[in-house]
Design an enzyme around this catalytic site. Structure first.
Site: not given
Length: 639
Positions: A162-164
């Site tokens: 879950n990236e920025p």
């Protein structure tokens, strides 16, 4: 009262944090919690549903679970697992796949039922992924949800992948990986260009539903992002901050990963302190930098307004504290890294005697010596010390394939120019070309190709050391066995690595040893080489009297620099010495322009080194000390 004190210390922290001395101790503690959950579920005839993570962080946890299975009878027959993520696309048989990782580190060594293992499928057609992800969520819900979710954290603040930009209610889905995440994975894939751009990951919302969440982090490399996750404002830019909303989360850290948290980094902001000299020095330098004032201009009011009233009350006034710390910093500066002959050395970083010292500079890779302490190296030689340099590894994994071919082509042409047919060399060259045409990411080079790459690094190291002024007999190539695997993942250290180091030390009997203390090295080679030297010296200290007069200095520079308050010897460099250092670095042609494994710093090594050395000098200048062109910094290891 103890509880109140703890609340005061942790008042900047927005979720529970437990800190252990090291990652092994922390890993064992987490593994025991998992084992307790499994056993309690077994006692009730229930399944334990675990969410599992991959990467370097949980390896110790899995190793301890395997040990408990083998030695304590811990059974996994009632365990169902769901892994957080998988690269996409990714074959399950690929060495970089999380299927391979989980089987090698856990599943192949325990009695878990294969039908109870769930890992996202990286081979699906794109059009099937949405339905697959929904089904992944439904399988978890059908089992009553996750009992425990284990997490690591990436330097982007991602949990899972879950990236920025990820939403707090996101579910399992296909995502695009952040560039920093791909750079961090590049070594496993033989270059960032080989790292998949996408991944399938559980969502933050999926993770939130777990009845217990443990996020683990080790090493100083994770300290900045841990501070943001624990003390920062909630933001989609740092997805781990969303865990602040959970009542069931705990961060489990080693002391290095926790080192940027307020209670450890600036404890005077949250509690009364036991003020020793090291803490006073750190606090005063912090205050001066915070206020952008020279140390000698700090006032009682500055101390009182920035959490340091206790210090100025107990040991003030500010003027006296300022003078003491200013003098301490002044005394770290020396143009005589081997000691100044005939000088009163009571307040100097190095001893005056013997005037000519025997020195060993250990260089983990064949260029760390000149990159990290090239100016000091040259100055030690210029000042008449007997300097030896020991290159601990061949560095043969960090040479471009086409560079290796170019050197073999040169050798073929040279042979022909002197009338040699070179048929054997030509045949070897053909085999190399054939191998490289179908080489897979991180595939091990054949021995002949590894040798060529090692010879390239060796010839460059010799050129750099000669430029610094060393005769050939004082240049040593150790080729420590732990490194010579041909793989990016190295073998464990053995007694042979330590014994080779002991032999060199016994031969030279140095008064000074310089060793890389830059543990932010993304390859991990620096800390391994440091521990080998330390173990060798500790064994020799039990046997040989010369070691009593041997000082161990740590240098940095290729990746990070020491903090100003840590520095015990600062060697100033003139503009001419900076240029000489640069020329020594230039001898390492294979590392010029773009090295094979640059880490997350795109600058060339000579640029990194010069800018860090200038920054160190600038820090001293801003604190009110003399202004120099550049400085190399060292910290002494105390046995």
């Amino acid at each position: 009262m103890a509880r109140l004190n703890l609340l005061e210390e942790t008042r900047f922290e927005k979720l529970p944090v437990t800190v252990y001395e090291d990652q092994r101790e922390a890993s064992v503690a987490v593994a025991r919690r998992i084992a307790t959950l499994i056993r309690s579920k077994q006692a009730r005839g229930e399944q334990a549903v675990l969410g599992l993570a991959t990467g370097a962080t949980p390896v110790g946890v899995y190793a301890e679970l395997v040990r408990m299975h083998r030695q304590e009878g811990l059974s996994f027959e009632n365990v169902v697992t769901f892994n957080l993520d998988e690269y996409y696309p990714m074959l399950p048989t690929a060495v970089q796949s999380y299927v391979t990782f989980m089987h090698e580190n856990l599943f192949d060594h325990i009695d878990i039922r294969r039908e109870n293992i769930h890992i996202p499928d990286g081979t699906l057609p794109l059009e099937e992924i949405h339905a697959y992800c929904l089904n992944y969520e439904q399988q978890i819900e059908a089992l009553g949800g996750l009992d425990l979710q284990v997490l690591g954290i990436g330097r982007t603040g991602h949990i899972g992948f879950n990236e920025p930009g990820s939403a707090p209610n996101s579910g399992t889905r296909l995502v695009t990986l952040d560039d920093l995440t791909r750079r961090d994975a590049s070594r496993d894939f033989g270059g960032k260009e080989n790292v998949p751009r996408k991944a399938i990951t559980m969502g933050i919302g999926t993770i939130f539903k777990a009845r217990e969440i443990i996020l683990m982090a080790w090493s100083g490399k994770k300290a900045p992002i841990i501070k943001k996750a624990v003390e920062g404002e909630m933001s989609s830019e740092v997805p781990a901050t969303y865990l602040q909303l959970s009542d069931n989360v705990e961060f489990v850290l080693d002391k290095d990963a926790a080192s940027d948290l307020t209670r450890f980094n600036t404890p005077w902001l949250v509690k009364d302190c036991a003020w020793d000299q090291a803490l006073i020095r750190k606090a005063v330098i912090w205050l001066a930098k915070t206020l952008k004032k020279p140390i000698l201009k700090l006032t009682d009011e500055d101390y009182n307004a920035h959490g340091m009233a206790q210090l100025v009350t107990e040991q003030g006034p500010a003027y006296n504290i300022n003078i003491e710390i200013f003098n301490q910093l002044q005394q770290t500066i020396t143009g005589w890294p081997g000691g100044k002959p005939g000088a009163d050395d009571r307040r100097r970083p190095e001893r005056a005697l013997p005037e000519q010292k025997r020195v060993v500079i250990f260089s983990p890779h064949p260029d760390d010596d000149v990159i990290s302490m090239g100016g000091t190296f040259i100055r030690l030689v210029d000042q008449g010390h007997e300097v030896h340099v020991a290159y601990q590894t061949s560095g043969n994994t960090a040479v471009w394939d086409d560079d290796a071919l170019r050197f073999v082509e040169f050798a073929i042409d040279f042979n022909q120019s002197i009338g040699q047919d070179g048929n054997q060399l030509k045949e070897m060259y053909k085999e190399m070309r054939h191998f490289l045409e179908s080489k897979q990411p991180n595939q091990i080079d054949p021995p002949a190709l590894r040798d060529v790459k090692a010879f390239i690094r060796k010839s460059e190291a010799i050129a750099g050391a000669r430029y610094a002024g060393l005769p050939d007999e004082q240049i040593h190539f150790m080729a420590l066995p732990f490194y010579e695997t041909g793989k990016t993942v190295k073998n464990p250290v053995t007694d042979k690595d330590v014994e080779l180091t002991m032999e060199l030390l016994q031969k030279v009997k140095p008064h000074q040893v310089f060793v890389a203390g830059d543990f932010a090295d993304p390859h991990g080679t620096h800390i391994v080489c440091f521990r080998i030297v330390l173990e060798a010296l500790q064994r020799l200290r039990q046997q040989e009297t010369w070691t009593e007069d041997c000082w161990l200095w740590m240098y940095r520079g290729a990746w990070h620099e020491f903090e100003t308050h840590e520095i015990e010897m600062a060697v100033p460099l003139s503009p001419q010495e900076v240029e000489r250092k640069r020329n020594a670095i230039f001898k390492h042609q294979s590392q010029k322009d773009r090295p094979v494994f640059p880490g997350d710093d795109a600058r060339e090594f000579w640029v990194r080194a010069e800018e860090r050395n200038r920054e160190t000098a600038r820090n001293y200048d801003e604190l009110g000390l003399a202004e120099y062109e550049a400085m190399e910094a060292f910290v002494r290891w105390k046995f």
